[in-house]
Design a protein around this motif. Structure first.
Motif, mmCIF file in Angstrom:
data_model
loop_
_atom_site.group_PDB
_atom_site.id
_atom_site.type_symbol
_atom_site.label_atom_id
_atom_site.label_comp_id
_atom_site.label_asym_id
_atom_site.label_seq_id
_atom_site.Cartn_x
_atom_site.Cartn_y
_atom_site.Cartn_z
ATOM 1 N N GLY A 239 41.614 47.481 34.194
ATOM 2 C CA GLY A 239 40.892 47.110 32.990
ATOM 3 C C GLY A 239 41.261 45.748 32.452
ATOM 4 O O GLY A 239 40.704 45.302 31.448
ATOM 5 N N GLU A 240 42.176 45.059 33.121
ATOM 6 C CA GLU A 240 42.611 43.741 32.667
ATOM 7 C C GLU A 240 41.513 42.711 32.923
ATOM 8 O O GLU A 240 40.991 42.610 34.034
ATOM 9 C CB GLU A 240 43.898 43.345 33.413
ATOM 10 N N ARG A 241 41.166 41.943 31.900
ATOM 11 C CA ARG A 241 40.103 40.949 32.039
ATOM 12 C C ARG A 241 40.411 39.931 33.135
ATOM 13 O O ARG A 241 39.526 39.442 33.817
ATOM 14 C CB ARG A 241 39.889 40.211 30.714
ATOM 15 N N ALA A 242 41.681 39.586 33.267
ATOM 16 C CA ALA A 242 42.070 38.549 34.231
ATOM 17 C C ALA A 242 42.664 39.151 35.497
ATOM 18 O O ALA A 242 43.496 38.538 36.147
ATOM 19 C CB ALA A 242 43.056 37.586 33.586
ATOM 20 N N ALA A 243 42.255 40.366 35.841
ATOM 21 C CA ALA A 243 42.789 41.002 37.046
ATOM 22 C C ALA A 243 42.531 40.097 38.248
ATOM 23 O O ALA A 243 41.391 39.696 38.499
ATOM 24 C CB ALA A 243 42.128 42.363 37.263
#
Length: 363
Positions: free
Chosen positions: A102-106
């Motif tokens: 769910g991390e935007r910057a995955a």
């Protein structure tokens, strides 16, 4: 990714005694350098998460070392494997990076042209068989790991490989690299309290498709199957298609083309980390546009229970090779085709039925 100051790894090889390096913090990244020796000691690398068996099969008798890295604020974890003597030809640089899905910057690089991993995994393998000979040891693969019993929680892993020792045009090398990624990522997930539903061993994985890989529309059986019927395809001028197998991955797609493969309509499904900020912004703007869109671009959204949380599906009409004006687009049939594409993809991922209503960012 932050600027790094590498810590020189101790020379080790598979015959040296186990030693543990110091910790170096530079630019917000922590390196924990490990050197280990007996063949069995490789199992302890990267806090015991490195898939040592598949790695041995992948690199053969090469002498390697491993490092653990952490991104600033623990945003990602990485196990890096390097050849000890990287000044010689055949150097190995292999990195398995894991982060919150769910991390935007995955840090994941997914594309609709990737070959699906299949075998019960949600992921893809990127390798262009037409690349230059000097780049045949470069490949990227990614996989999504949903945490069982924890709705909305999951991890995404990516492996990046660069080496002159391997040829990812060989199916066995692609399968071995995939095994290193899935084995390392699932072991790390277990350490983090995330129990994942593992797929089967990946015995064979395909290669990326390109515009040159178009096939007759009447022979589609993968990601393009069932989107439009034969009469609609004929009316649209569709004669060819570029597709992948219909197994789930972070980004899926289908391109319907003209007689010589010129793209006419492009369908894309983007899940979780593949739905980056720029794409979200572009698709968000479509929800405010009522009626027929002159450019033929439409979007649908779906809510997902696993780590991806939400997905977006879009279609756009390409002007390349078109003999008719965009004003002649069959908008109702185009929207219906997008819905069929989205519904099948959503079912494969276990997501809710697609809707024109945007799904809130749950991250």
């Amino acid at each position: 990714m932050s600027t790094e100051t590498p810590k020189r790894s101790r020379r080790l090889g598979l015959a040296a005694a186990l030693t543990v390096g110091a910790v170096l913090v530079a630019g917000g990244i922590t390196w924990i350098s490990g050197a280990w020796g007996e063949d069995g000691a490789l199992d302890s690398a990267c806090d015991g998460t490195l898939a040592a068996g598949p790695l041995r099969e992948l690199v053969g008798g090469a002498e390697v070392t491993a490092d653990i890295r952490h991104g600033r604020g623990e945003r990602w974890w990485q196990c890096r494997v390097s050849e000890v003597d990287d000044e010689e030809d055949g150097g190995i640089d292999l990195r398995v990076t894991v982060s919150d899905a769910g991390e935007r910057a995955a840090p994941v690089e997914a594309d609709r042209t990737d070959a699906p991993l299949g075998h019960g995994w949600t992921g893809g393998f990127s390798y262009d068989p037409d690349r230059a000979a000097r780049d045949r040891g470069d490949a990227v693969a990614s996989v999504l790991l949903a945490c069982v019993g924890k709705p909305g929680k999951g991890l995404v892993a990516e492996v990046r490989a660069r080496t002159d020792r391997l040829d990812f045009g060989r199916p066995e090398d692609r399968a071995r690299l995939t095994a290193v990624m899935t084995g390392t990522a699932t072991a790390y997930a277990r350490q983090q309290g995330c129990r994942v539903a593992e797929g089967e061993p990946v015995r064979r994985v395909g290669v990326s498709v390109t515009a040159w890989d178009h096939k007759p529309f009447g022979s589609v059986s993968g990601s393009c199957a069932g989107i439009v019927d034969a009469p609609t395809a004929a009316r649209w001028g569709v004669r060819t298609a570029v597709e992948t197998a219909a197994d789930p991955k972070l980004q899926e797609g289908c391109v319907l083309g003209g007689l010589r493969g010129a793209p006419l309509y492009t369908f894309t499904a983007s899940y979780g980390p593949a739905l980056d900020e720029s794409l979200r912004d572009r698709l968000d703007s479509l929800t405010d546009r009522a009626g027929d869109h002159p450019d033929g671009r439409y979007a649908l959204w779906s809510r997902c229970d696993d780590g991806v949380r939400r997905a977006a599906y879009d279609v756009y009409a390409s002007a390349e090779g078109r003999a008719t004006s965009p004003l002649a687009l069959d908008h109702p049939a185009l929207r219906a085709a997008l819905r069929r594409f989205a519904e099948r993809s959503a079912r494969a991922h276990g997501c809710e039925g697609p809707s024109t209503e945007e799904v809130d960012d749950l991250g």
